[in-house]
Write a protein that holds these residues in place. Sequence first.
Motif, PDB file in Angstrom:
ATOM      1  N   CYS A 159       0.867  -1.174   0.000  1.00 15.69           N
ATOM      2  CA  CYS A 159       0.000   0.000   0.000  1.00 15.69           C
ATOM      3  C   CYS A 159       0.905   1.224   0.000  1.00 15.69           C
ATOM      4  N   TRP A 160       0.845   1.994  -1.080  1.00 18.14           N
ATOM      5  CA  TRP A 160       1.666   3.197  -1.201  1.00 18.14           C
ATOM      6  C   TRP A 160       0.766   4.408  -1.042  1.00 18.14           C
ATOM      7  N   ILE A 161       0.920   5.102   0.082  1.00 17.58           N
ATOM      8  CA  ILE A 161       0.160   6.321   0.331  1.00 17.58           C
ATOM      9  C   ILE A 161       0.994   7.498  -0.164  1.00 17.58           C
ATOM     10  N   VAL A 162       0.521   8.118  -1.239  1.00 19.61           N
ATOM     11  CA  VAL A 162       1.310   9.119  -1.955  1.00 19.61           C
ATOM     12  C   VAL A 162       1.004  10.508  -1.413  1.00 19.61           C
ATOM     13  N   ASP A 163       2.027  11.159  -0.917  1.00 17.02           N
ATOM     14  CA  ASP A 163       1.871  12.525  -0.417  1.00 17.02           C
ATOM     15  C   ASP A 163       1.816  13.491  -1.590  1.00 17.02           C
ATOM     16  N   PRO A 164       0.910  14.469  -1.567  1.00 20.60           N
ATOM     17  CA  PRO A 164       0.819  15.422  -2.681  1.00 20.60           C
ATOM     18  C   PRO A 164       2.136  16.133  -2.968  1.00 20.60           C
ATOM     19  N   ALA A 165       2.911  16.406  -1.912  1.00 14.90           N
ATOM     20  CA  ALA A 165       4.171  17.116  -2.106  1.00 14.90           C
ATOM     21  C   ALA A 165       5.225  16.231  -2.777  1.00 14.90           C
ATOM     22  N   GLN A 166       5.107  14.919  -2.569  1.00 13.08           N
ATOM     23  CA  GLN A 166       6.069  13.992  -3.156  1.00 13.08           C
ATOM     24  C   GLN A 166       5.701  13.642  -4.589  1.00 13.08           C
ATOM     25  N   GLY A 167       4.441  13.360  -4.802  1.00  9.27           N
ATOM     26  CA  GLY A 167       3.994  12.938  -6.117  1.00  9.27           C
ATOM     27  C   GLY A 167       4.394  11.503  -6.430  1.00  9.27           C
ATOM     28  N   TYR A 168       4.003  11.069  -7.600  1.00  9.58           N
ATOM     29  CA  TYR A 168       4.244   9.687  -7.998  1.00  9.58           C
ATOM     30  C   TYR A 168       5.651   9.460  -8.540  1.00  9.58           C
ATOM     31  N   MET A 169       6.246  10.475  -9.114  1.00 12.21           N
ATOM     32  CA  MET A 169       7.491  10.270  -9.840  1.00 12.21           C
ATOM     33  C   MET A 169       8.643   9.842  -8.944  1.00 12.21           C
TER      34      MET A 169
ATOM     35  N   VAL B 221       2.741  -3.961 -15.648  1.00 16.04           N
ATOM     36  CA  VAL B 221       1.388  -3.514 -15.954  1.00 16.04           C
ATOM     37  C   VAL B 221       1.103  -2.271 -15.113  1.00 16.04           C
ATOM     38  N   ILE B 222       0.710  -1.181 -15.774  1.00 14.22           N
ATOM     39  CA  ILE B 222       0.332   0.046 -15.076  1.00 14.22           C
ATOM     40  C   ILE B 222      -1.154   0.268 -15.323  1.00 14.22           C
ATOM     41  N   VAL B 223      -1.936   0.227 -14.254  1.00 19.48           N
ATOM     42  CA  VAL B 223      -3.372   0.470 -14.367  1.00 19.48           C
ATOM     43  C   VAL B 223      -3.613   1.931 -14.006  1.00 19.48           C
ATOM     44  N   GLY B 224      -3.874   2.757 -15.010  1.00 21.07           N
ATOM     45  CA  GLY B 224      -3.984   4.191 -14.803  1.00 21.07           C
ATOM     46  C   GLY B 224      -2.714   4.879 -15.269  1.00 21.07           C
ATOM     47  N   SER B 225      -2.768   6.170 -15.445  1.00 22.52           N
ATOM     48  CA  SER B 225      -1.591   6.931 -15.854  1.00 22.52           C
ATOM     49  C   SER B 225      -0.811   7.345 -14.622  1.00 22.52           C
ATOM     50  N   LEU B 226       0.436   7.738 -14.832  1.00 29.05           N
ATOM     51  CA  LEU B 226       1.264   8.194 -13.717  1.00 29.05           C
ATOM     52  C   LEU B 226       0.967   9.638 -13.326  1.00 29.05           C
ATOM     53  N   ARG B 227       0.041  10.242 -14.014  1.00 27.54           N
ATOM     54  CA  ARG B 227      -0.499  11.567 -13.690  1.00 27.54           C
ATOM     55  C   ARG B 227       0.473  12.714 -13.962  1.00 27.54           C
ATOM     56  N   GLU B 228       1.752  12.499 -13.769  1.00 28.59           N
ATOM     57  CA  GLU B 228       2.717  13.589 -13.907  1.00 28.59           C
ATOM     58  C   GLU B 228       3.699  13.245 -15.030  1.00 28.59           C
TER      59      GLU B 228
ATOM     60  N   ILE C 213       4.051  -8.998  -8.177  1.00 31.22           N
ATOM     61  CA  ILE C 213       4.320  -7.869  -7.274  1.00 31.22           C
ATOM     62  C   ILE C 213       3.189  -6.884  -7.494  1.00 31.22           C
ATOM     63  N   MET C 214       2.587  -6.404  -6.419  1.00 35.30           N
ATOM     64  CA  MET C 214       1.434  -5.512  -6.549  1.00 35.30           C
ATOM     65  C   MET C 214       1.645  -4.274  -5.685  1.00 35.30           C
ATOM     66  N   VAL C 215       1.638  -3.111  -6.307  1.00 30.33           N
ATOM     67  CA  VAL C 215       1.711  -1.844  -5.571  1.00 30.33           C
ATOM     68  C   VAL C 215       0.423  -1.077  -5.845  1.00 30.33           C
ATOM     69  N   CYS C 216      -0.329  -0.787  -4.789  1.00 34.78           N
ATOM     70  CA  CYS C 216      -1.583  -0.044  -4.894  1.00 34.78           C
ATOM     71  C   CYS C 216      -1.331   1.371  -4.374  1.00 34.78           C
ATOM     72  N   ALA C 217      -1.389   2.350  -5.267  1.00 37.05           N
ATOM     73  CA  ALA C 217      -1.057   3.728  -4.915  1.00 37.05           C
ATOM     74  C   ALA C 217      -2.321   4.520  -4.608  1.00 37.05           C
ATOM     75  N   TYR C 218      -2.393   5.043  -3.385  1.00 33.02           N
ATOM     76  CA  TYR C 218      -3.536   5.837  -2.930  1.00 33.02           C
ATOM     77  C   TYR C 218      -3.060   7.255  -2.632  1.00 33.02           C
ATOM     78  N   GLY C 219      -3.595   8.240  -3.332  1.00 32.64           N
ATOM     79  CA  GLY C 219      -3.225   9.626  -3.066  1.00 32.64           C
ATOM     80  C   GLY C 219      -3.778  10.113  -1.737  1.00 32.64           C
ATOM     81  N   ARG C 220      -2.905  10.684  -0.916  1.00 34.07           N
ATOM     82  CA  ARG C 220      -3.344  11.178   0.391  1.00 34.07           C
ATOM     83  C   ARG C 220      -4.391  12.276   0.261  1.00 34.07           C
ATOM     84  N   ASP C 221      -4.299  13.053  -0.825  1.00 32.70           N
ATOM     85  CA  ASP C 221      -5.254  14.138  -1.020  1.00 32.70           C
ATOM     86  C   ASP C 221      -6.550  13.671  -1.659  1.00 32.70           C
ATOM     87  N   ARG C 222      -6.624  12.418  -2.049  1.00 37.97           N
ATOM     88  CA  ARG C 222      -7.820  11.891  -2.721  1.00 37.97           C
ATOM     89  C   ARG C 222      -8.714  11.099  -1.770  1.00 37.97           C
TER      90      ARG C 222
END
Length: 267
Positions: A14-24, A42-49, A135-144
């Motif tokens: 579970c990757w909780i992504v801080d808005p200040a850090q971003g995905y990159m 496999v990337i489900v969704g775009s990397l947004r940035e 390997i599974m990484v689920c990225a959840y934006g903290r601001d979302r």
Amino acid sequence: MPTLDPVDVGEHVCWIVDPAQGYMAATSTFLADGELFGDKVVIVGSLREPSPSVSPPRDAVVVDPRLIRGTGPTLDMGSMLGLVRREADRAGRQGYRALRVLAVMDQLVPPDAGADMLIDHELRMDEFVADRAAIMVCAYGRDRFGAATLDHVACVHPNELGSRWTGPSFRMFNSGPGSWSVCGVVDADGAAAFSAALTAAAVLSPALRLRFDELELMDAAGMRALAEVAARAPVRSITVEGANPTVRSCWEMLGYGSYEAPVELTP
């Protein structure tokens, strides 16, 4: 887990992504390691940035979230599980070491999705990862997502990247067919999340096994959640293995030893 760099086959993060850090910041090495170790990415969704320094590997599969979520309000995460299963099968036939998945949950989850629904989805994904070379990484934006949702979702991942708010202090994850390990502390703060996780796990296995070897403490609220789920869930039995003497004694003192729910606690 400070970065995604050490993530290996069989791990569900579970990757909780801080808005200040971003995905990159954490993504580049994770994706590059796919090519380095011979994994199918496999990337489900775009990397947004968009970034010239971070691009999917040459053979990566990038999935439009609308293929998973659709255009309506209904969350069909079963489609995501089906997709990763199919890609895992293809990866094996194509000679890859493993399937490496990054799911950008911000783009998959509609606003009205509750924590219980996400817990159910994540336990199914955890069962998949434990059973396959993945390997599974689920990225959840903290601001979302709200604090409570992030706390509940993080509880059903064996590993976590990114600090979260103070919340439920247990983890529940797959440890074999029909078996789930529970570690940490299950108390009043985590009883609701524990109940949701047990309910989801009971649907996956009618004869449910829980491993309490690494459980530090379970208070009355946690025990009540276990007994109530056992009484109402579509499960034939729940066997608790590795419960320490304190947990077993408290279970009996609270009267659950003679309760109608099909729960058996063993050392």
